[in-house]
Design a protein around this motif. Structure first.
Motif, PDB file in Angstrom:
ATOM      1  N   GLY A   1      21.837  78.035 -30.532  1.00 28.56           N
ATOM      2  CA  GLY A   1      21.164  77.350 -29.331  1.00 28.56           C
ATOM      3  C   GLY A   1      21.462  77.951 -28.056  1.00 28.56           C
ATOM      4  N   PHE A   2      22.135  79.196 -28.045  1.00 30.44           N
ATOM      5  CA  PHE A   2      22.284  80.061 -27.005  1.00 30.44           C
ATOM      6  C   PHE A   2      21.122  80.947 -26.646  1.00 30.44           C
ATOM      7  CE2 PHE A   2      26.704  78.978 -28.251  1.00 30.44           C
ATOM      8  CZ  PHE A   2      27.060  78.580 -27.098  1.00 30.44           C
ATOM      9  N   LYS A   3      20.900  81.335 -25.605  1.00 32.50           N
ATOM     10  CA  LYS A   3      19.938  82.232 -25.191  1.00 32.50           C
ATOM     11  C   LYS A   3      19.947  83.794 -25.998  1.00 32.50           C
ATOM     12  CE  LYS A   3      18.326  85.185 -21.322  1.00 32.50           C
ATOM     13  NZ  LYS A   3      18.483  85.469 -20.114  1.00 32.50           N
ATOM     14  N   ILE A   4      18.984  84.054 -26.690  1.00 35.73           N
ATOM     15  CA  ILE A   4      18.971  85.462 -27.430  1.00 35.73           C
ATOM     16  C   ILE A   4      18.915  86.608 -26.438  1.00 35.73           C
ATOM     17  CG2 ILE A   4      17.489  86.618 -29.123  1.00 35.73           C
ATOM     18  CD1 ILE A   4      18.693  84.265 -30.218  1.00 35.73           C
ATOM     19  N   GLU A   5      19.889  87.572 -26.671  1.00 32.15           N
ATOM     20  CA  GLU A   5      19.729  88.592 -25.602  1.00 32.15           C
ATOM     21  C   GLU A   5      19.261  89.887 -26.411  1.00 32.15           C
ATOM     22  OE1 GLU A   5      21.215  88.991 -22.531  1.00 32.15           O
ATOM     23  OE2 GLU A   5      21.544  86.537 -22.507  1.00 32.15           O
ATOM     24  N   ASP A   6      19.167  89.945 -27.685  1.00 29.83           N
ATOM     25  CA  ASP A   6      18.864  91.336 -28.378  1.00 29.83           C
ATOM     26  C   ASP A   6      18.400  91.020 -29.518  1.00 29.83           C
ATOM     27  OD1 ASP A   6      18.261  93.922 -28.731  1.00 29.83           O
ATOM     28  OD2 ASP A   6      20.320  94.751 -28.452  1.00 29.83           O
ATOM     29  N   THR A   7      17.356  91.734 -30.017  1.00 28.85           N
ATOM     30  CA  THR A   7      16.819  91.420 -31.318  1.00 28.85           C
ATOM     31  C   THR A   7      16.512  92.920 -32.000  1.00 28.85           C
ATOM     32  OG1 THR A   7      15.821  89.447 -30.851  1.00 28.85           O
ATOM     33  CG2 THR A   7      14.831  90.435 -32.641  1.00 28.85           C
ATOM     34  N   GLY A   8      16.821  92.805 -33.375  1.00 30.31           N
ATOM     35  CA  GLY A   8      16.426  94.290 -34.090  1.00 30.31           C
ATOM     36  C   GLY A   8      17.166  94.191 -35.224  1.00 30.31           C
ATOM     37  N   THR A   9      17.320  95.369 -36.090  1.00 31.04           N
ATOM     38  CA  THR A   9      17.938  95.625 -37.214  1.00 31.04           C
ATOM     39  C   THR A   9      19.616  95.494 -36.757  1.00 31.04           C
ATOM     40  OG1 THR A   9      18.167  97.908 -37.440  1.00 31.04           O
ATOM     41  CG2 THR A   9      16.221  96.908 -38.342  1.00 31.04           C
ATOM     42  N   TYR A  10      20.223  95.291 -37.737  1.00 32.15           N
ATOM     43  CA  TYR A  10      21.844  95.228 -37.293  1.00 32.15           C
ATOM     44  C   TYR A  10      22.216  96.644 -36.947  1.00 32.15           C
ATOM     45  CZ  TYR A  10      26.836  94.884 -37.989  1.00 32.15           C
ATOM     46  OH  TYR A  10      28.181  94.821 -37.876  1.00 32.15           O
ATOM     47  N   GLU A  11      21.729  97.774 -37.631  1.00 30.17           N
ATOM     48  CA  GLU A  11      22.059  98.841 -36.985  1.00 30.17           C
ATOM     49  C   GLU A  11      21.561  99.343 -35.717  1.00 30.17           C
ATOM     50  OE1 GLU A  11      22.540 103.147 -39.671  1.00 30.17           O
ATOM     51  OE2 GLU A  11      20.499 102.175 -39.624  1.00 30.17           O
ATOM     52  N   GLU A  12      20.455  98.877 -35.482  1.00 34.39           N
ATOM     53  CA  GLU A  12      19.609  99.386 -33.969  1.00 34.39           C
ATOM     54  C   GLU A  12      20.625  98.466 -33.013  1.00 34.39           C
ATOM     55  OE1 GLU A  12      14.956  99.510 -35.402  1.00 34.39           O
ATOM     56  OE2 GLU A  12      15.822  97.836 -34.597  1.00 34.39           O
ATOM     57  N   ILE A  13      21.016  97.183 -33.265  1.00 33.73           N
ATOM     58  CA  ILE A  13      21.949  96.504 -32.457  1.00 33.73           C
ATOM     59  C   ILE A  13      23.136  97.007 -31.951  1.00 33.73           C
ATOM     60  CG2 ILE A  13      23.025  94.244 -31.874  1.00 33.73           C
ATOM     61  CD1 ILE A  13      20.479  92.914 -32.794  1.00 33.73           C
ATOM     62  N   ALA A  14      23.707  97.590 -33.401  1.00 29.40           N
ATOM     63  CA  ALA A  14      24.860  98.355 -33.078  1.00 29.40           C
ATOM     64  C   ALA A  14      24.918  99.470 -32.435  1.00 29.40           C
ATOM     65  CB  ALA A  14      25.576  98.789 -34.590  1.00 29.40           C
ATOM     66  N   LYS A  15      23.934 100.160 -32.438  1.00 31.09           N
ATOM     67  CA  LYS A  15      23.875 101.570 -31.546  1.00 31.09           C
ATOM     68  C   LYS A  15      23.861 101.020 -29.921  1.00 31.09           C
ATOM     69  CE  LYS A  15      21.372 104.291 -34.994  1.00 31.09           C
ATOM     70  NZ  LYS A  15      20.118 104.731 -35.449  1.00 31.09           N
TER      71      LYS A  15
END
Length: 61
Positions: free
Chosen positions: A39-53
């Motif tokens: 229920g928190f605001k989404i800050e980032d979306t992508g593949t796990y690897e993209e977010i980790a970068k």
């Protein structure tokens, strides 16, 4: 090459794979795109690897 942390989805508890599409919310919780977030605001979306970068604290030190 750095290794990703073994993180599990908050909702379904399955381990996140590098190519899984995930959402990171404002408290840095990762969930699969198809799972319910907390229920928190989404800050980032992508593949796990993209977010980790973009957010390197998801890599092992």
């Amino acid at each position: 090459m750095k290794k990703l942390l073994e993180i599990h989805c908050w909702d379904c508890h399955l381990r996140l794979e590098p190519d899984d599409v995930v959402n990171m919310d404002e408290i840095y919780t990762l969930t699969h795109d198809f799972c319910n977030s907390m229920g928190f605001k989404i800050e980032d979306t992508g593949t796990y690897e993209e977010i980790a970068k973009r957010h390197p604290y998801y890599y092992k030190k």
